[in-house]
Design a protein around this motif. Sequence first.
Motif, PDB file in Angstrom:
ATOM      1  N   LYS A   1      56.895  31.548  26.757  1.00 45.68           N
ATOM      2  CA  LYS A   1      56.316  31.904  25.469  1.00 45.68           C
ATOM      3  C   LYS A   1      55.428  33.149  25.562  1.00 45.68           C
ATOM      4  O   LYS A   1      55.367  33.952  24.629  1.00 45.68           O
ATOM      5  N   ASN A   2      54.749  33.307  26.692  1.00 48.94           N
ATOM      6  CA  ASN A   2      53.689  34.310  26.767  1.00 48.94           C
ATOM      7  C   ASN A   2      53.993  35.551  27.591  1.00 48.94           C
ATOM      8  O   ASN A   2      53.125  36.410  27.747  1.00 48.94           O
ATOM      9  N   SER A   3      55.193  35.681  28.139  1.00 45.57           N
ATOM     10  CA  SER A   3      55.456  36.909  28.905  1.00 45.57           C
ATOM     11  C   SER A   3      56.042  37.972  27.985  1.00 45.57           C
ATOM     12  O   SER A   3      56.648  37.649  26.961  1.00 45.57           O
ATOM     13  N   PRO A   4      55.855  39.255  28.323  1.00 46.83           N
ATOM     14  CA  PRO A   4      56.392  40.330  27.480  1.00 46.83           C
ATOM     15  C   PRO A   4      57.871  40.157  27.132  1.00 46.83           C
ATOM     16  O   PRO A   4      58.276  40.433  26.004  1.00 46.83           O
ATOM     17  N   LEU A   5      58.676  39.680  28.071  1.00 45.63           N
ATOM     18  CA  LEU A   5      60.110  39.511  27.789  1.00 45.63           C
ATOM     19  C   LEU A   5      60.448  38.174  27.122  1.00 45.63           C
ATOM     20  O   LEU A   5      61.613  37.922  26.800  1.00 45.63           O
ATOM     21  N   ARG A   6      59.428  37.312  26.939  1.00 47.18           N
ATOM     22  CA  ARG A   6      59.623  35.997  26.262  1.00 47.18           C
ATOM     23  C   ARG A   6      60.753  35.174  26.868  1.00 47.18           C
ATOM     24  O   ARG A   6      61.538  34.552  26.170  1.00 47.18           O
TER      25      ARG A   6
ATOM     26  N   TYR B   1      56.427  42.539  41.232  1.00 42.35           N
ATOM     27  CA  TYR B   1      56.540  41.400  40.314  1.00 42.35           C
ATOM     28  C   TYR B   1      57.899  41.361  39.625  1.00 42.35           C
ATOM     29  O   TYR B   1      58.340  42.371  39.060  1.00 42.35           O
ATOM     30  N   VAL B   2      58.537  40.201  39.690  1.00 42.70           N
ATOM     31  CA  VAL B   2      59.782  39.977  38.951  1.00 42.70           C
ATOM     32  C   VAL B   2      59.520  38.713  38.146  1.00 42.70           C
ATOM     33  O   VAL B   2      59.830  37.591  38.553  1.00 42.70           O
ATOM     34  N   ASP B   3      58.835  38.880  37.025  1.00 46.23           N
ATOM     35  CA  ASP B   3      58.271  37.725  36.313  1.00 46.23           C
ATOM     36  C   ASP B   3      58.281  37.917  34.797  1.00 46.23           C
ATOM     37  O   ASP B   3      57.410  37.379  34.105  1.00 46.23           O
ATOM     38  N   SER B   4      59.229  38.704  34.291  1.00 49.89           N
ATOM     39  CA  SER B   4      59.283  39.027  32.846  1.00 49.89           C
ATOM     40  C   SER B   4      57.998  39.711  32.378  1.00 49.89           C
ATOM     41  O   SER B   4      57.677  39.684  31.197  1.00 49.89           O
ATOM     42  N   GLY B   5      57.236  40.269  33.313  1.00 47.85           N
ATOM     43  CA  GLY B   5      56.010  40.991  32.961  1.00 47.85           C
ATOM     44  C   GLY B   5      54.788  40.109  32.773  1.00 47.85           C
ATOM     45  O   GLY B   5      53.708  40.603  32.422  1.00 47.85           O
ATOM     46  N   TYR B   6      54.910  38.827  33.050  1.00 50.16           N
ATOM     47  CA  TYR B   6      53.815  37.880  32.761  1.00 50.16           C
ATOM     48  C   TYR B   6      52.489  38.282  33.402  1.00 50.16           C
ATOM     49  O   TYR B   6      51.423  38.058  32.830  1.00 50.16           O
ATOM     50  N   ASN B   7      52.545  38.903  34.585  1.00 49.70           N
ATOM     51  CA  ASN B   7      51.304  39.194  35.324  1.00 49.70           C
ATOM     52  C   ASN B   7      50.343  40.134  34.610  1.00 49.70           C
ATOM     53  O   ASN B   7      49.170  40.191  34.967  1.00 49.70           O
ATOM     54  N   ILE B   8      50.801  40.874  33.610  1.00 47.66           N
ATOM     55  CA  ILE B   8      49.888  41.802  32.931  1.00 47.66           C
ATOM     56  C   ILE B   8      49.142  41.132  31.773  1.00 47.66           C
ATOM     57  O   ILE B   8      48.251  41.724  31.182  1.00 47.66           O
ATOM     58  N   MET B   9      49.533  39.920  31.428  1.00 44.95           N
ATOM     59  CA  MET B   9      48.946  39.279  30.257  1.00 44.95           C
ATOM     60  C   MET B   9      47.528  38.782  30.573  1.00 44.95           C
ATOM     61  O   MET B   9      47.267  38.277  31.653  1.00 44.95           O
TER      62      MET B   9
END
Length: 253
Positions: A210-215, A244-252
């Motif tokens: 729900k909360n990663s940039p790529l959803r 990071y290969v995490d749909s961008g979640y780490n920047i949130m």
Amino acid sequence: MIMEGKKGLIIGVANNRSIAYGIAKACKNQGADLILTYQNDKLKTRVEKVAKELDVKNIYPLDVSKPEEITALKEAIEKDYGKIDFLVHSVAFAPRVALDGKFINTTKEAFNIAMEISVFSLIEVVQKLEPVLNDGASILTLTYLGSQRYIPHYNVMGVAKAALEASVRYLAVDLGEREIRINALSAGPIKTLAASGIGDFSEILKYNEKNSPLRKNVTIEEVGNSAMYLLSDLSSGVTAEVHYVDSGYNIMG
Ligand code: 0WD
């Protein structure tokens, strides 16, 4: 074929849901010749199945807590393959009790086991296998955001992953003398055997989706493709990195 002519060892395939399987498949699809290990007899049949599917000639026993098995593996690789071009370390373990409840209750025993299997194993495998690595080889280990931030239930494994990422930086300097590279790939949460030991894991999956940039959550195919880039010559200028290969979640926030 990006991995054509490259031989590599992949440690940490438990079954066809393992991240290591995703990496093995991506490398195989691009022409790599693979060597696999299995942790114990219980997992052997599953790894044999994977080996058959990916056209892997040899699988070897390796429990990373047994130094004599690491030495035997080095000798077997030397005899059967000569030298190799890449190495994947996709292994972690902490006692289940330490992955639920409060971090403050971590026992010395759980701490030592988590550090031995999830961190020291990388150092020892690299130490013992360095002679069978070609100059310019690439090494990859798997990490998780719990090393940098509080993630519910990740507890002692977060501390172990922080130590793993630091180990990558120190190893990078020593290995750099031979142009051998070492990086960590920080994967988003994926439902695997190891992940099933982490409390409320399905909640973490839903939250990330729900909360990663790529959803969305990442797949082992996506992790496999990014891993292949880090293992290939395409990334020849990259070492000591946490990717990071995490749909961008780490920047949130
Ligand atoms: O969400 C996830 N699944 C994530 C996993 C997110 C980010 C990182 N990772 C990491 C894990 O921490 C680990 O370092 O990826 C790596 C691979 O984990 P995985 O693919 O999620 O899990 P799994 O398929 O279970 O493979 C890990 C395997 C073990 O499986 P089990 O579940 O039976 O412990 O590591 C191996 C074993 O096959 N392993 C060992 N291998 C040799 N010697 C040992 C050992 N002592 N202990 C565990």
